[in-house]
Design an enzyme around this catalytic site. Structure first.
Site, PDB file in Angstrom:
ATOM      1  N   HIS A  22       0.805  -1.219   0.000  1.00  9.73           N
ATOM      2  CA  HIS A  22       0.000   0.000   0.000  1.00  9.73           C
ATOM      3  C   HIS A  22       0.842   1.274   0.000  1.00  9.73           C
ATOM      4  CE1 HIS A  22      -3.256  -2.782   0.538  1.00  9.73           C
ATOM      5  NE2 HIS A  22      -4.043  -1.797   0.138  1.00  9.73           N
ATOM      6  N   TYR A  41      -9.902   8.735   0.728  1.00 11.85           N
ATOM      7  CA  TYR A  41      -9.838   7.328   1.143  1.00 11.85           C
ATOM      8  C   TYR A  41      -8.554   7.074   1.927  1.00 11.85           C
ATOM      9  CZ  TYR A  41     -10.012   2.189   0.348  1.00 11.85           C
ATOM     10  OH  TYR A  41     -10.051   0.826   0.482  1.00 11.85           O
TER      11      TYR A  41
END
Length: 113
Positions: A22, A41
Site C-alpha cells: 500500500h 480514502y
C-alpha cells in the site's frame, strides 16, 4: 457526501508485506478509485491485523459497482485476497463490513445553532 467506514482482517503473518504493497499502489488503481467516486480514502492498520478503511462517496453502491467494472480492480483484488482472513467469497472489496456512524461532531454542532 456520505462517510463510509469499514473493517477487514489482515492476516498477522502478512502485515509488513501488506503495508509495503500500500506504500506504492498502482497509479491505474488510484485513478480508477477516483473516477469511481471514492474520495479522501484512507486505511488504518492495527498490529493484530484489524484494518479500518474510511472514505467519502455520494453513493456507496454506485462507487462499488464502478470499481467492479474495472479490469484493474479485478487484478488488485486477486493480488490482495491472500492477505486477508475470513473473506466469504475471496474478494476484499466484497468482504468488507461497513460500520454504522453513531456520532458526527459537525452534525451535532450544526443542530445546536
Amino acid at each position: 457526501m456520505r462517510r463510509i467506514c469499514f473493517t477487514l482482517q489482515v492476516r498477522t503473518d502478512r502485515l509488513e508485506e501488506y503495508r509495503r504493497r500500500h506504500a506504492t499502489v498502482w497509479p491505474d488503481m488510484l485513478a480508477a478509485l477516483k473516477r469511481a467516486g471514492w474520495h479522501d480514502y484512507s486505511l488504518f492498520l492495527r498490529e493484530d491485523g484489524l484494518l479500518v478503511g474510511c472514505f467519502l462517496t455520494e453513493d456507496l453502491d454506485a462507487a462499488r459497482a464502478a470499481m467492479e467494472a474495472t479490469e484493474v480492480n479485478a487484478r488488485w483484488q486477486a493480488e490482495m485476497a491472500p492477505y486477508f482472513a475470513d473473506l466469504p467469497d475471496g474478494r476484499p472489496d466484497r468482504g468488507f463490513r461497513v460500520l454504522t456512524e453513531i456520532f458526527n461532531l459537525e452534525e451535532q454542532l450544526g443542530e445546536q445553532q
